[in-house]
Design a protein around this motif. Structure first.
Motif, PDB file in Angstrom:
ATOM      1  N   PRO A 117       0.339  -1.182  -0.078  1.00 22.48           N
ATOM      2  CA  PRO A 117       0.159   0.049   0.065  1.00 22.48           C
ATOM      3  C   PRO A 117       0.729   1.618  -0.375  1.00 22.48           C
ATOM      4  O   PRO A 117       1.864   1.567   0.943  1.00 22.48           O
ATOM      5  CB  PRO A 117      -0.948  -0.246   0.733  1.00 22.48           C
ATOM      6  N   GLN A 118       0.266   1.832  -0.350  1.00 19.55           N
ATOM      7  CA  GLN A 118       1.122   3.345  -0.875  1.00 19.55           C
ATOM      8  C   GLN A 118       0.462   4.015  -0.139  1.00 19.55           C
ATOM      9  O   GLN A 118      -1.136   3.880  -0.809  1.00 19.55           O
ATOM     10  CB  GLN A 118       2.087   3.426  -2.350  1.00 19.55           C
ATOM     11  N   GLY A 119       0.723   5.234  -0.126  1.00 21.39           N
ATOM     12  CA  GLY A 119      -0.544   6.442   0.444  1.00 21.39           C
ATOM     13  C   GLY A 119      -0.382   7.182   1.482  1.00 21.39           C
ATOM     14  O   GLY A 119       0.941   7.944   1.471  1.00 21.39           O
ATOM     15  N   GLU A 120      -1.037   8.915   1.644  1.00 21.68           N
ATOM     16  CA  GLU A 120      -0.218   9.494   2.654  1.00 21.68           C
ATOM     17  C   GLU A 120      -1.102   8.783   3.892  1.00 21.68           C
ATOM     18  O   GLU A 120      -1.781   8.849   4.148  1.00 21.68           O
ATOM     19  CB  GLU A 120      -1.637  10.989   2.180  1.00 21.68           C
ATOM     20  N   LEU A 121       0.125   9.003   4.557  1.00 26.27           N
ATOM     21  CA  LEU A 121       0.010   9.213   6.549  1.00 26.27           C
ATOM     22  C   LEU A 121       0.010  10.110   7.148  1.00 26.27           C
ATOM     23  O   LEU A 121       0.508  11.259   6.673  1.00 26.27           O
ATOM     24  CB  LEU A 121       1.636   8.744   6.548  1.00 26.27           C
ATOM     25  N   ARG A 122      -1.209  10.678   7.383  1.00 30.37           N
ATOM     26  CA  ARG A 122      -1.908  11.821   8.355  1.00 30.37           C
ATOM     27  C   ARG A 122      -2.101  11.204   9.986  1.00 30.37           C
ATOM     28  O   ARG A 122      -2.207  10.314  10.417  1.00 30.37           O
ATOM     29  CB  ARG A 122      -3.312  12.078   7.307  1.00 30.37           C
ATOM     30  N   VAL A 123      -1.553  12.128  10.631  1.00 31.10           N
ATOM     31  CA  VAL A 123      -1.426  12.088  12.295  1.00 31.10           C
ATOM     32  C   VAL A 123      -2.558  12.665  12.430  1.00 31.10           C
ATOM     33  O   VAL A 123      -2.472  13.723  11.876  1.00 31.10           O
ATOM     34  CB  VAL A 123       0.339  12.220  12.675  1.00 31.10           C
ATOM     35  N   LEU A 124      -3.564  12.553  13.403  1.00 27.64           N
ATOM     36  CA  LEU A 124      -4.603  13.352  12.727  1.00 27.64           C
ATOM     37  C   LEU A 124      -5.246  13.133  14.610  1.00 27.64           C
ATOM     38  O   LEU A 124      -6.053  12.200  14.879  1.00 27.64           O
ATOM     39  CB  LEU A 124      -6.293  12.472  12.169  1.00 27.64           C
ATOM     40  N   PRO A 125      -4.634  13.840  15.696  1.00 33.10           N
ATOM     41  CA  PRO A 125      -4.903  14.288  16.511  1.00 33.10           C
ATOM     42  C   PRO A 125      -6.475  14.550  17.386  1.00 33.10           C
ATOM     43  O   PRO A 125      -6.387  14.557  18.341  1.00 33.10           O
ATOM     44  CB  PRO A 125      -3.477  14.688  17.486  1.00 33.10           C
ATOM     45  N   THR A 126      -6.940  15.799  16.589  1.00 29.82           N
ATOM     46  CA  THR A 126      -8.252  16.209  16.922  1.00 29.82           C
ATOM     47  C   THR A 126      -9.452  16.352  16.346  1.00 29.82           C
ATOM     48  O   THR A 126      -9.644  15.222  15.008  1.00 29.82           O
ATOM     49  CB  THR A 126      -7.779  17.958  16.841  1.00 29.82           C
ATOM     50  N   ARG A 127     -10.358  16.351  16.919  1.00 30.27           N
ATOM     51  CA  ARG A 127     -11.242  15.830  16.176  1.00 30.27           C
ATOM     52  C   ARG A 127     -11.800  17.067  15.040  1.00 30.27           C
ATOM     53  O   ARG A 127     -12.478  15.873  13.918  1.00 30.27           O
ATOM     54  CB  ARG A 127     -12.544  16.383  17.256  1.00 30.27           C
ATOM     55  N   GLU A 128     -11.424  17.913  14.663  1.00 29.23           N
ATOM     56  CA  GLU A 128     -11.533  18.573  13.504  1.00 29.23           C
ATOM     57  C   GLU A 128     -10.484  17.873  12.250  1.00 29.23           C
ATOM     58  O   GLU A 128     -11.264  17.671  11.303  1.00 29.23           O
ATOM     59  CB  GLU A 128     -10.742  20.817  13.922  1.00 29.23           C
TER      60      GLU A 128
END
Length: 134
Positions: free
Chosen positions: A76-87
Protein backbone atom coordinates in the motif's frame (compact mmCIF):
# COMPACT_ATOMS: atom_id res chain seq x y z
CA UNK A 1 9.39 34.92 32.48
CA UNK A 2 12.41 32.83 33.46
CA UNK A 3 12.62 29.04 33.27
CA UNK A 4 11.99 28.46 36.99
CA UNK A 5 8.82 30.55 36.84
CA UNK A 6 7.68 28.59 33.76
CA UNK A 7 8.34 25.31 35.58
CA UNK A 8 6.24 26.49 38.52
CA UNK A 9 3.49 27.66 36.15
CA UNK A 10 3.55 24.26 34.44
CA UNK A 11 3.41 22.41 37.78
CA UNK A 12 0.42 24.47 38.90
CA UNK A 13 -1.42 23.87 35.64
CA UNK A 14 -0.78 20.12 35.55
CA UNK A 15 -1.76 19.68 39.21
CA UNK A 16 -4.97 21.68 38.69
CA UNK A 17 -6.25 19.34 35.99
CA UNK A 18 -8.35 16.33 37.06
CA UNK A 19 -7.03 14.09 34.22
CA UNK A 20 -3.50 13.63 32.87
CA UNK A 21 -2.65 16.27 30.26
CA UNK A 22 -0.72 16.10 27.00
CA UNK A 23 2.18 18.25 25.86
CA UNK A 24 -0.24 19.97 23.50
CA UNK A 25 -2.61 20.76 26.39
CA UNK A 26 0.27 22.32 28.34
CA UNK A 27 1.47 24.30 25.33
CA UNK A 28 -2.03 25.66 24.68
CA UNK A 29 -2.71 26.52 28.32
CA UNK A 30 0.62 28.28 28.87
CA UNK A 31 0.98 29.75 25.36
CA UNK A 32 4.21 27.85 24.64
CA UNK A 33 5.52 25.94 21.66
CA UNK A 34 5.02 22.17 21.86
CA UNK A 35 8.77 21.55 21.92
CA UNK A 36 9.36 23.98 24.82
CA UNK A 37 6.37 22.60 26.73
CA UNK A 38 7.78 19.06 26.26
CA UNK A 39 11.21 20.16 27.55
CA UNK A 40 9.71 21.83 30.60
CA UNK A 41 7.37 18.93 31.35
CA UNK A 42 10.16 16.37 31.17
CA UNK A 43 12.34 18.52 33.42
CA UNK A 44 9.49 18.93 35.91
CA UNK A 45 8.94 15.15 35.86
CA UNK A 46 12.67 14.51 36.44
CA UNK A 47 12.54 16.86 39.43
CA UNK A 48 9.49 15.03 40.78
CA UNK A 49 7.21 18.07 40.54
CA UNK A 50 4.80 16.18 38.27
CA UNK A 51 4.40 12.62 37.06
CA UNK A 52 5.01 11.84 33.42
CA UNK A 53 4.85 8.76 31.28
CA UNK A 54 4.56 7.71 27.69
CA UNK A 55 1.14 6.25 27.37
CA UNK A 56 -1.16 6.05 24.41
CA UNK A 57 0.31 5.27 21.02
CA UNK A 58 -0.03 7.98 18.42
CA UNK A 59 -1.74 6.49 15.39
CA UNK A 60 -0.93 7.45 11.83
CA UNK A 61 -3.72 6.91 9.32
CA UNK A 62 -2.78 5.91 5.80
CA UNK A 63 -5.06 6.94 2.95
CA UNK A 64 -4.64 5.68 -0.58
CA UNK A 65 -5.26 8.11 -3.40
CA UNK A 66 -8.82 9.28 -2.90
CA UNK A 67 -10.97 6.18 -3.16
CA UNK A 68 -8.36 4.08 -4.95
CA UNK A 69 -7.07 1.32 -2.73
CA UNK A 70 -4.53 -1.01 -4.35
CA UNK A 71 -5.94 -4.24 -5.72
CA UNK A 72 -2.77 -5.57 -7.37
CA UNK A 73 -1.32 -7.11 -4.20
CA UNK A 74 1.48 -4.53 -4.02
CA UNK A 75 2.54 -2.63 -0.96
CA UNK A 76 0.00 0.00 0.00
CA UNK A 77 1.15 3.49 -0.77
CA UNK A 78 -0.58 6.57 0.33
CA UNK A 79 -0.57 9.62 2.47
CA UNK A 80 0.28 9.18 6.15
CA UNK A 81 -1.66 11.61 8.31
CA UNK A 82 -1.61 12.06 12.06
CA UNK A 83 -5.05 13.22 13.14
CA UNK A 84 -4.89 14.28 16.79
CA UNK A 85 -8.05 16.38 16.94
CA UNK A 86 -11.72 15.96 16.18
CA UNK A 87 -11.44 18.64 13.49
CA UNK A 88 -8.57 16.80 11.77
CA UNK A 89 -10.49 13.51 11.84
CA UNK A 90 -13.58 15.16 10.37
CA UNK A 91 -11.46 16.76 7.65
CA UNK A 92 -10.12 13.31 6.73
CA UNK A 93 -13.71 12.06 6.44
CA UNK A 94 -14.55 15.06 4.22
CA UNK A 95 -11.47 14.35 2.08
CA UNK A 96 -11.71 10.57 1.76
CA UNK A 97 -15.33 9.61 2.46
CA UNK A 98 -17.50 12.69 2.00
CA UNK A 99 -20.63 10.56 1.71
CA UNK A 100 -20.04 9.40 5.34
CA UNK A 101 -19.49 12.89 6.79
CA UNK A 102 -22.99 13.27 8.28
CA UNK A 103 -22.55 9.93 10.02
CA UNK A 104 -19.17 10.99 11.45
CA UNK A 105 -20.27 14.37 12.81
CA UNK A 106 -22.44 12.84 15.54
CA UNK A 107 -19.65 10.72 17.03
CA UNK A 108 -17.59 11.61 20.10
CA UNK A 109 -13.79 11.70 19.74
CA UNK A 110 -13.12 8.03 20.58
CA UNK A 111 -15.94 6.79 18.34
CA UNK A 112 -14.70 9.07 15.57
CA UNK A 113 -11.16 7.66 15.87
CA UNK A 114 -12.52 4.12 15.55
CA UNK A 115 -14.73 5.13 12.65
CA UNK A 116 -11.85 6.69 10.69
CA UNK A 117 -9.57 3.73 11.50
CA UNK A 118 -12.10 1.09 10.44
CA UNK A 119 -14.24 2.81 7.83
CA UNK A 120 -12.21 5.57 6.17
CA UNK A 121 -8.47 4.92 6.38
CA UNK A 122 -6.88 2.15 4.34
CA UNK A 123 -4.67 1.18 7.27
CA UNK A 124 -3.04 2.59 10.40
CA UNK A 125 0.44 2.47 11.91
CA UNK A 126 1.78 3.59 15.29
CA UNK A 127 4.07 6.59 14.78
CA UNK A 128 5.06 7.26 18.40
CA UNK A 129 3.76 7.50 21.93
CA UNK A 130 2.17 10.51 23.57
CA UNK A 131 3.41 11.80 26.89
CA UNK A 132 0.82 12.33 29.61
CA UNK A 133 1.52 14.35 32.74
CA UNK A 134 -0.33 14.43 36.04
Amino acid sequence: MDREDRLEQLREYVNSEPEPVSVSDIADALDLSNSYARQLAREAAERGSINGQKSKPIIGYIFEERGRARTDGGEPQGELRVLPTREALLQAVRDYAPNRYNEAVGKDLEELRKFVRKEVADRTVPVGHAWRFS
